[in-house]
Enzyme design. Sequence first.
Site, short mmCIF file in Angstrom:
data_model
loop_
_atom_site.label_atom_id
_atom_site.label_comp_id
_atom_site.label_asym_id
_atom_site.label_seq_id
_atom_site.Cartn_x
_atom_site.Cartn_y
_atom_site.Cartn_z
N THR A 23 -2.31 -0.18 0.57
CA THR A 23 -2.81 -0.06 -0.81
C THR A 23 -3.13 1.40 -1.15
O THR A 23 -3.28 2.24 -0.27
CB THR A 23 -4.09 -0.91 -1.00
OG1 THR A 23 -5.10 -0.47 -0.12
CG2 THR A 23 -3.79 -2.39 -0.74
N ASP A 24 -3.25 1.65 -2.43
CA ASP A 24 -3.62 2.99 -2.90
C ASP A 24 -5.13 3.06 -3.10
O ASP A 24 -5.86 2.14 -2.73
CB ASP A 24 -2.85 3.34 -4.17
CG ASP A 24 -3.09 2.37 -5.32
OD1 ASP A 24 -4.10 1.63 -5.28
OD2 ASP A 24 -2.29 2.36 -6.27
N ALA A 25 -5.60 4.15 -3.70
CA ALA A 25 -7.04 4.35 -3.88
C ALA A 25 -7.67 3.28 -4.77
O ALA A 25 -8.87 3.01 -4.68
CB ALA A 25 -7.30 5.74 -4.47
#
Length: 158
Positions: A23-25
Site C-alpha cells: 500500500t501507499d501512504a
Amino acid sequence: MSLSSLNPDDWLCLKRIVRFGETDAAGVMHFHHLLRWCHEAWEESLDNYGLNASNIFPDVTLNTRDLEVALPIIHCEAKYKFPIKRGDRLDIKILPKKIDLNSFEVVTMFDCKGVNVARGILRHLSINAKTRKRCDLPESIEFWLEASSIARGLQPLI
C-alpha cells in the site's frame, strides 16, 4: 490427469490479503501490484492444476533456460473500480481464454466482500524461444485452457 477429478475452485479461485508493504501512504494498494497479483494468480493456478512451473517459466537456477517455447506478455491492462486497502481479503478468480493457436489471455477478477473491486488482463503469445517466431501453444497450456473452459461451462460468443 483426469479433468473430472479436478474441482475448478481449487485452481481457478484463490485468496489474498493485502499487506502493508503493498500500500501507499494513504493505505491503498499501490497500482502496480495488481498486475503482479494477476501473474502470481496465474502461476498459482498452474501449480494447483498440477503443472510444473519450471516447464513453463525459464529459471536459470534450475537450468530451464533451454525451454523450446516462451510465453511473453504482449498486452496487459488493469481496471480499478474501488480502492483496495491494507487488510482487505480478496477473492481472486482467473478466467483463462484461448484466443487462437498461439495466444491466450487470463482475465483476473478481484472481489472484496462480494464486490468486484478490480480486474486485470494478461495476454500471452507463444513463441519459439530460439527463433522468436510464433508457434503453437504448449500442450500443457492447451490442457489447462481446455479444463478452465470446461469448468466455466457454455459461454456467450460476445
